[in-house]
Design an enzyme around this catalytic site. Structure first.
Site, PDB file in Angstrom:
ATOM      1  CG  ASP A 128      -6.299   3.226   4.782  1.00 48.06           C
ATOM      2  OD1 ASP A 128      -6.179   2.448   5.746  1.00 48.06           O
ATOM      3  OD2 ASP A 128      -6.033   4.439   4.856  1.00 48.06           O
ATOM      4  CG  ASP A 155      -1.134   3.632   4.529  1.00 49.48           C
ATOM      5  OD1 ASP A 155      -0.403   4.181   3.672  1.00 49.48           O
ATOM      6  OD2 ASP A 155      -2.114   4.208   5.023  1.00 49.48           O
ATOM      7  CB  SER A 208       2.870   6.580  -1.834  1.00 52.45           C
ATOM      8  OG  SER A 208       2.432   5.695  -0.821  1.00 52.45           O
ATOM      9  CG  ASP A 221      -3.870   4.876   0.079  1.00 53.29           C
ATOM     10  OD1 ASP A 221      -4.466   4.798   1.166  1.00 53.29           O
ATOM     11  OD2 ASP A 221      -2.970   5.707  -0.149  1.00 53.29           O
ATOM     12  CE  LYS A 268       5.261  10.931  -0.950  1.00 56.08           C
ATOM     13  NZ  LYS A 268       4.471   9.716  -1.180  1.00 56.08           N
ATOM     14  CE1 TYR A 293       4.328  14.180   0.974  1.00 54.87           C
ATOM     15  CE2 TYR A 293       2.735  13.640   2.667  1.00 54.87           C
ATOM     16  CZ  TYR A 293       3.324  13.377   1.449  1.00 54.87           C
ATOM     17  OH  TYR A 293       2.895  12.313   0.706  1.00 54.87           O
TER      18      TYR A 293
END
Length: 575
Positions: free
Chosen positions: A158, A104, A93, A106, A219, A228
């Protein structure tokens, strides 16, 4: 086409449905859509965006520094060490530009060929430990896609790892080229996949800003409507992104308000299991497994295939079940109805983001409860149980009397009054639709095996990975709609229904339950006397079970026991 005119760039595997440009009213509706989304925190302010950029910049410098240090220890010449490089790529995202407040990031650490994965999980992990701004550091080295998780100056990250077959990693490296995958191990290919798919999606949409705003809206809608969750058999972020990208390809000049409406128009009429493709799949001759129902028999059973555009192409929706596809198809149709009203001036955009009343939708529910004796154990246990809920949904779907099993992706805490101080509990709710039977005034439906095989699966998995600890239990209980107030706050259940609940019998007093591996005998069992009945069936409040012994992994009941002495999940007189 008039002489001298250039044809418009062709997007996707088919020609566009419409090349119409936006009207003034479409721009107005788009502005209203933005205003309607703002209260939900889907947009970050400038300060937060700059903070993320600063954190990623620091992390990128940190990675380059570490790779240079590793290179020195591996006796590379000083001239090579200076140019060895290394880079952080983002995906998901954040890379798509649709992340929300507090989300968060990625990210992927890309290293040259002389840096090993073991170096990443040892020396880089130790280097992160020494950094003052890094908190909550943990490594998950044995995951399907190995990852290091941490908070960097308040932002959750992450971080994956991939080593490329290159002597150095330049700053202008493009990960989209398939040749980069040559001679890589499968874990590196999996780690690269997120970045490659995200970059390909952005490359394949006609207008990135219109795509981003539309995806934010879809979303938000999917989360508000409870559909979702890739883990539970709905769609995850990358799948929603590909559906929106396909809509953008079909209407390349449209703005967000129009695209949201067209999204529902296209996918309410889509004939699944025809796949959604953003480009024609290409074979790069690297012999990696790709989604292809002509070659792979298992791919033919996928119900709602949405195929990633980067090689090796995969179906991002293999978790979708008959029930979840049915639920999502209904939501697409409802979304079309609402957006029709909005664009006709009969409703506001806020109506699109109204949540459904899941707890009024069904007459019957299964309450799935996961308990543990410490907070740390509970977090671990809940993660495992949640990852297996779709196994339970699959078991229920295969029951000849059930037409739909609808899991609510949201988990709920058990009320403090109903649990002991040293107990941590989460609940999920599954709505059940039973088949209407002709000429049947009363029917008994036994779900014992469906529940039993699910709990066995969870306990077996926990035992196999040495997670199972004392106090970890699963409880599954059938309740009717009028009994939901015993589990949920009154405001969550329709007020009109709350009034009728005061006369509802206590849960467990008339509805038998199955608790973990401890199956309650059916009341009509020939060998059971009132004193033999477990608490809850003879009027006392049901007690919470002990978890299975760690020394004795859970065993399945024998077939004779299943048939003759237990039927705790019987639904009677369902008509």
């Amino acid at each position: 086409m008039l002489s001298g005119q250039q044809p418009q760039k062709h997007y996707g595997i088919t020609s566009s449905i419409s090349l119409a440009f936006p009207r003034e009213i479409d721009l107005l509706y788009t502005q209203k859509l933005i205003e309607a989304m703002k209260p939900f925190g889907v947009f970050e302010d400038e300060d937060e965006l700059n903070h993320r950029l600063a954190v990623l910049g620091k992390l990128n410098s940190f990675v380059k520094e570490w790779i240079a240090e590793i290179s020195e220890t591996k006796n590379l010449p000083p001239s090579a060490v200076v140019n060895v490089g290394g880079k952080i790529f983002t995906f998901g995202s954040y890379r798509l530009g649709v992340h929300t407040k507090g989300a968060d990031i990625d990210a992927l650490c890309v290293a040259p060929r002389h840096v090993e994965r073991s170096d990443f999980f040892s020396s880089f992990f130790e280097k992160l430990k020494q950094h003052d701004e890094i908190r909550d550091l943990r490594a998950v080295e044995d995951a399907f896609v190995p990852v290091i998780k941490f908070k960097f100056d308040g932002i959750e990250i992450d971080l994956l790892f991939a080593r490329l077959a290159l002597p150095s990693i330049p700053d202008n490296l493009d990960l989209r080229g398939d040749s980069l995958l040559r001679n890589l191990d499968i874990r590196c290919i999996r780690s690269l996949n997120g970045c490659r798919v995200t970059d390909e999606i952005l490359y394949l949409v006609p207008d990135k800003e219109n795509f981003r705003l539309t995806l934010r809206a879809i979303k938000l809608w999917a989360k508000r409507r409870g559909i979702y969750s890739n883990m539970l058999g709905f769609l995850g972020g990358v799948s929603w992104a590909m559906l929106v990208a396909r809509t953008c390809q079909l209407y390349p000049n449209a703005v967000a308000a129009t695209l949201v409406h067209k999204f529902f128009l296209v996918f309410s009429k889509w004939e699944w299991p025809n796949p959604v493709l953003l480009k024609q799949p290409e074979d790069s001759n690297l012999n990696l497994p790709v989604w292809d129902p002509r070659v792979n028999p298992s791919d033919r059973y996928h119900l709602m295939p949405i195929i990633t555009p980067a090689y090796p192409q995969q179906n991002s929706t293999y978790n979708v079940s008959t029930s979840t596809r049915t639920i999502m198809s209904e939501e697409f149709k409802y979304g079309l109805t609402v957006t029709d009203e909005i664009l006709q001036g009969k409703a506001d955009w806020s109506k699109l983001f109204e949540p459904p009343n899941f707890f009024q939708k069904y007459k019957h529910y299964i309450v799935l409860t996961a308990s543990a004796s410490t907070e740390e154990n509970h977090l671990e246990w809940v993660g495992l149980v949640e990852s297996k809920i779709r196994v339970l949904v699959g078991n229920l779907e295969r029951n000849e009397y059930i037409t739909l099993a609808h899991v609510n992706p949201q988990s709920f805490p058990w009320s403090k009054e109903s649990r002991s101080e040293n107990e941590f509990v989460s609940m999920w709710f599954i709505g059940i639709n039973f088949k209407k039977l002709e000429n049947a005034d009363c029917v008994n439906i036994d779900l014992t095996y469906d529940i039993q095989s699910f709990t066995d699966t969870v306990y077996r998995q926990a035992s196999n990975i040495n997670m199972l600890k004392d106090g970890m239990t699963i409880e599954a209980t059938h309740v009717k709609k009028k009994q939901l107030h015993q589990y949920l706050p009154a405001e969550m259940v329709h007020r009109a229904a709350v009034m009728a609940k005061s006369t509802a019998p206590p849960v467990g007093s008339t509805i038998p339950t199955v608790v973990g591996r401890n199956v309650i005998p059916h009341m009509s069992s020939p060998n059971a006397s009132p004193s033999d009945l477990p608490n809850g069936l003879n009027g006392a409040a049901p007690k919470r079970p002990h978890s299975p012994s760690l020394e004795e992994p859970p065993k399945k009941l024998k077939d004779t026991e299943q048939v003759n002495s237990v039927s705790p999940y019987i639904y009677s007189c369902l008509k």
